[in-house]
Design a protein around this motif. Structure first.
Motif: not given
Lengths: 185, 184
Positions: A110, A125, A122
């Motif tokens: 990230r 990833y 988020d």
């Protein structure tokens, strides 16, 4: 600007290598002394830190990036580019592998991709790791990290080609969409 | 391997335990009732879902999971597995109807016909792109065919969800484009 081309290589802190140094490396890698480094020769020369062969898809991508004559390998002149490309990636990888584990985990990935300018959710990833992690460790090794970035770059390039007014939006037909994406994923 | 007979594994809804698919599924799934790409590969191989064709490679299994992975967990539950096996059976019969010489491969123009038969309306140019990506020496093996179908299905539904008025055109923002295509 809504988006920009990520990873130009980081500011070049190394001086370009001298020709003698590069030639020594080239000769060692070009095992059959053909004057051209093939996919398999390059693969054998590279390490991903896991004692397993370097991702052959990544090797192919790198060779094709620098092979200006479509011969399926790189000669000495082209090899300088390959050497620099890989060295730059090694530097990037080391920068983001903050715990020095030899792998980039979800958090480090990230940070790396955000550092390159991507804005991704988020959850995404996790998807990337799942998609590129050939070692099945839940983290990416050096070769898989490069592969992930190469694919992201290709998608970015194809998007930009369609985004003629550079506003970060494209309008495409079904056919265009399929052709854009099928080439890459 | 768990035998899905009467009085078998506790839990599960009525009838689930008698489903032969459940036997294959539960023999690889852990306590969480979910399977990953590796486990899916084992499951499909054991259940013989590829029929007489070569078993699915790991990358194809990963694609199959992502096709139905609505919660982006990277794993698949039993209901999704059932859905997947129905879809695979459909694709398998399409493929075998074009694999007339039973070689385990079909040719380019047969791929085009198979894809049209499945309802995808693509130009020759788009077909060429797909062919280049999925064929070896002008022929497509079953695993590649499945891989191609999964991508077509996923990409088509991504496109349609952004073309709600069915104009045939959709808009993509950059961040969305990256995530949507990389989640394949």
């Amino acid at each position: 600007m809504a988006y920009h081309s990520p990873y130009k290589a980081p500011p070049h802190i190394n001086a370009p290598p001298d020709q003698g140094f590069l030639w020594n490396i080239f000769q060692r890698v070009d095992k059959d002394r053909s004057g051209v480094i093939s996919d398999s020769e390059l693969q054998q020369a590279l390490s991903n830190g896991t004692w397993t062969p370097f991702n052959p898809v990544t090797v192919r991508s790198i060779i094709s990036m620098f092979d200006r004559e479509n011969k399926g390998g790189v000669n000495f002149n082209e090899f300088a580019g390959v050497w620099k490309y890989i060295t730059d990636w090694q530097n990037i990888f080391r920068t983001y592998d903050r715990d020095n584990s030899g792998f980039i985990d979800k958090n480090e990935l990230r940070q790396a991709l955000t550092g390159f300018g991507y804005r991704l959710s988020d959850q995404f990833y996790g998807t990337l790791i799942e998609k590129f992690d050939r070692q099945r460790k839940g983290q990416v090794a050096f070769d898989d990290f490069i592969q992930c970035c190469i694919v992201l770059q290709r998608l970015t390039d194809v998007f930009r080609r369609y985004d003629t007014d550079q506003d970060g939006w494209i309008q495409v037909s079904y056919e265009q969409y399929l052709s854009m994406v099928f080439n890459i994923v | 391997m768990a035998y899905p007979g009467y009085g078998g594994a506790p839990g599960g809804f009525p009838g689930q335990q008698q489903d032969p698919l459940y036997g294959y599924f539960s023999s690889v799934a852990g306590q969480d009732g979910q399977i990953s790409a590796d486990e899916l590969q084992r499951c499909l191989t054991q259940s013989g879902m590829a029929g007489s064709y070569k078993p699915f490679c790991l990358e194809t299994c990963r694609l199959m999971i992502s096709m139905l992975d609505r919660d982006m967990s990277g794993t698949m539950g039993f209901n999704e597995f059932k859905e997947l096996s129905q879809v695979i059976n459909g694709w398998k019969s399409t493929f075998s109807s074009y694999d007339r010489d039973q070689s385990g491969t079909v040719e380019g123009h047969e791929l085009q016909q198979a894809i049209s038969a499945m309802g995808f309306n693509l130009s020759p140019q788009a077909m060429n792109v797909i062919m280049r990506r999925h064929s070896t020496n002008g022929r497509i093996a079953f695993d590649d065919f499945i891989s191609c179908c999964v991508k077509l299905r996923a990409l088509t539904s991504q496109f349609q969800s952004r073309d709600t008025s069915r104009t045939g055109q959709a808009m993509f923002g950059y961040d969305d484009f990256i995530q949507v295509t990389m989640s394949l």
